[in-house]
Design a protein around this motif. Structure first.
Motif, PDB file in Angstrom:
ATOM      1  N   LEU A 172       0.826  -1.208   0.000  1.00  0.00           N
ATOM      2  CA  LEU A 172       0.000   0.000   0.000  1.00  0.00           C
ATOM      3  C   LEU A 172       0.859   1.256   0.000  1.00  0.00           C
ATOM      4  CD1 LEU A 172      -2.740  -1.066   2.587  1.00  0.00           C
ATOM      5  CD2 LEU A 172      -3.050  -0.754   0.121  1.00  0.00           C
ATOM      6  N   LEU A 173       1.972   1.203   0.680  1.00  0.00           N
ATOM      7  CA  LEU A 173       2.857   2.368   0.765  1.00  0.00           C
ATOM      8  C   LEU A 173       3.495   2.721  -0.574  1.00  0.00           C
ATOM      9  CD1 LEU A 173       4.601   1.521   4.155  1.00  0.00           C
ATOM     10  CD2 LEU A 173       3.087   3.469   3.735  1.00  0.00           C
ATOM     11  N   ARG A 174       3.528   1.781  -1.484  1.00  0.00           N
ATOM     12  CA  ARG A 174       4.149   2.030  -2.794  1.00  0.00           C
ATOM     13  C   ARG A 174       3.234   2.816  -3.731  1.00  0.00           C
ATOM     14  NH1 ARG A 174       6.768  -3.744  -2.747  1.00  0.00           N
ATOM     15  NH2 ARG A 174       8.934  -3.239  -2.279  1.00  0.00           N
ATOM     16  N   TYR A 175       1.972   2.948  -3.370  1.00  0.00           N
ATOM     17  CA  TYR A 175       1.056   3.699  -4.236  1.00  0.00           C
ATOM     18  C   TYR A 175       1.359   5.190  -4.177  1.00  0.00           C
ATOM     19  CZ  TYR A 175      -1.989  -0.309  -5.132  1.00  0.00           C
ATOM     20  OH  TYR A 175      -2.491  -1.513  -5.564  1.00  0.00           O
ATOM     21  N   ARG A 176       1.131   5.851  -5.315  1.00  0.00           N
ATOM     22  CA  ARG A 176       1.252   7.311  -5.373  1.00  0.00           C
ATOM     23  C   ARG A 176      -0.073   7.968  -5.767  1.00  0.00           C
ATOM     24  NH1 ARG A 176       6.958   8.159  -8.533  1.00  0.00           N
ATOM     25  NH2 ARG A 176       6.111   6.470  -9.819  1.00  0.00           N
ATOM     26  N   THR A 177      -1.029   7.143  -6.120  1.00  0.00           N
ATOM     27  CA  THR A 177      -2.411   7.572  -6.347  1.00  0.00           C
ATOM     28  C   THR A 177      -3.302   6.657  -5.524  1.00  0.00           C
ATOM     29  OG1 THR A 177      -2.172   8.564  -8.546  1.00  0.00           O
ATOM     30  CG2 THR A 177      -4.278   7.546  -8.046  1.00  0.00           C
ATOM     31  N   PHE A 178      -4.270   7.250  -4.855  1.00  0.00           N
ATOM     32  CA  PHE A 178      -5.184   6.476  -4.006  1.00  0.00           C
ATOM     33  C   PHE A 178      -6.611   6.782  -4.438  1.00  0.00           C
ATOM     34  CE2 PHE A 178      -1.232   7.052  -1.796  1.00  0.00           C
ATOM     35  CZ  PHE A 178      -0.981   5.811  -1.221  1.00  0.00           C
ATOM     36  N   ALA A 179      -7.061   6.068  -5.439  1.00  0.00           N
ATOM     37  CA  ALA A 179      -8.375   6.331  -6.019  1.00  0.00           C
ATOM     38  C   ALA A 179      -9.033   5.029  -6.447  1.00  0.00           C
ATOM     39  CB  ALA A 179      -8.246   7.269  -7.217  1.00  0.00           C
ATOM     40  N   VAL A 180     -10.357   5.042  -6.447  1.00  0.00           N
ATOM     41  CA  VAL A 180     -11.121   3.897  -6.936  1.00  0.00           C
ATOM     42  C   VAL A 180     -12.145   4.389  -7.950  1.00  0.00           C
ATOM     43  CG1 VAL A 180     -10.841   2.416  -4.919  1.00  0.00           C
ATOM     44  CG2 VAL A 180     -12.706   4.090  -4.964  1.00  0.00           C
ATOM     45  N   VAL A 181     -12.557   3.477  -8.831  1.00  0.00           N
ATOM     46  CA  VAL A 181     -13.496   3.825  -9.897  1.00  0.00           C
ATOM     47  C   VAL A 181     -14.585   2.768 -10.010  1.00  0.00           C
ATOM     48  CG1 VAL A 181     -13.771   4.000 -12.399  1.00  0.00           C
ATOM     49  CG2 VAL A 181     -11.894   5.179 -11.288  1.00  0.00           C
ATOM     50  N   HIS A 182     -15.797   3.236 -10.198  1.00  0.00           N
ATOM     51  CA  HIS A 182     -16.919   2.355 -10.497  1.00  0.00           C
ATOM     52  C   HIS A 182     -17.338   2.637 -11.936  1.00  0.00           C
ATOM     53  CE1 HIS A 182     -20.562  -0.002  -9.917  1.00  0.00           C
ATOM     54  NE2 HIS A 182     -21.253   0.989 -10.475  1.00  0.00           N
ATOM     55  N   PRO A 183     -17.016   1.739 -12.875  1.00  0.00           N
ATOM     56  CA  PRO A 183     -17.366   1.983 -14.273  1.00  0.00           C
ATOM     57  C   PRO A 183     -18.857   1.845 -14.522  1.00  0.00           C
ATOM     58  CG  PRO A 183     -16.394  -0.196 -14.024  1.00  0.00           C
ATOM     59  CD  PRO A 183     -16.291   0.474 -12.684  1.00  0.00           C
ATOM     60  N   LEU A 184     -19.332   2.613 -15.477  1.00  0.00           N
ATOM     61  CA  LEU A 184     -20.741   2.587 -15.859  1.00  0.00           C
ATOM     62  C   LEU A 184     -20.857   2.403 -17.366  1.00  0.00           C
ATOM     63  CD1 LEU A 184     -21.789   5.780 -13.882  1.00  0.00           C
ATOM     64  CD2 LEU A 184     -22.489   3.455 -13.254  1.00  0.00           C
ATOM     65  N   THR A 185     -21.969   1.843 -17.801  1.00  0.00           N
ATOM     66  CA  THR A 185     -22.256   1.776 -19.219  1.00  0.00           C
ATOM     67  C   THR A 185     -23.248   2.877 -19.571  1.00  0.00           C
ATOM     68  OG1 THR A 185     -24.154   0.302 -18.964  1.00  0.00           O
ATOM     69  CG2 THR A 185     -21.971  -0.736 -19.149  1.00  0.00           C
TER      70      THR A 185
END
Length: 218
Positions: A172-185
């Motif tokens: 987890l410490l190696r991440y430089r972006t902390f984001a999540v996405v819920h794709p939609l159609t």
């Protein structure tokens, strides 16, 4: 909100992506933009009733410009292929992002490439209490909604300064972006209960966003 009309406009715009066409069809764009702002206002009011820490963000403030920034990206088209907006926009914290467009539709949140000061605060939070973040990411409903993974095209392959390679939360410490996405159609957006779906995703994302927002305000 007539999202069908929005998609039709974006298709026409991408086939005529220049200022002359936009000038002729500006009233059409302004009407759609106003409708989207009103839809955002309704969503904003509903989110404020379910989240005591919600930061009211009127649609006019949340909506993004449809023009691309050609100063820094001169090779991009004049206009974007989507309508986008950020709600729950508290200063220097990660917002809740909505994008309705031709190439993609999505709901997202978190911190995208934060500056060094914010990144340091996030890593300190993970170092102190990474267990809580792991629980959020491992929750079944969270995985079902977001895939259970963080987005980061530039994740470190080495070890961040100040942390050992055998740290319990080194991944987890190696991440430089902390984001999540819920794709939609497109069909998701056109569903009658689309706003309800957006609210459900917001609720599922809330513990994730709170974790990082608290990290950068400590």
């Amino acid at each position: 909100m007539d999202f069908n009309a929005l998609f039709e406009f974006l298709e026409d715009l991408q086939n005529n992506n220049h200022k002359e066409w936009m000038d002729i069809h500006r009233k059409r764009y302004q009407n759609l933009r106003s409708s989207f702002v009103n839809w955002l206002d309704t969503l904003d009011e509903k989110l404020a009733t379910i989240d005591v820490n919600y930061y009211p963000t009127p649609g006019k403030k949340g909506i993004n410009r449809i023009n691309n920034n050609l100063l820094f990206h001169p090779n991009k088209p004049v206009y974007k292929d989507h309508f986008g907006a950020g709600l729950d926009q508290r200063t220097k914290q990660g917002d809740f992002y909505i994008e309705i467009g031709l190439s993609q539709c999505l709901l997202a949140g978190g911190y995208w490439r934060p500056d060094n000061k914010i990144l340091t605060s996030i890593r300190e939070a993970i170092d102190y209490n990474g267990e809580e973040l792991e629980k959020i990411l491992d929750k079944k409903s969270f995985k079902d909604t977001f895939g259970g993974i963080l987005l980061d095209p530039n994740k470190l392959k080495t070890t961040p300064k100040g942390y050992s390679s055998d740290h319990r939360y080194i991944d987890l410490l190696r991440y430089r972006t902390f984001a999540v996405v819920h794709p939609l159609t497109k069909n998701d957006v056109l569903e009658e209960n689309f706003m309800d779906r957006v609210i459900d995703v917001y609720k599922e994302m809330l513990p994730f966003r709170r974790y990082f927002n608290e990290a950068v305000t400590v």
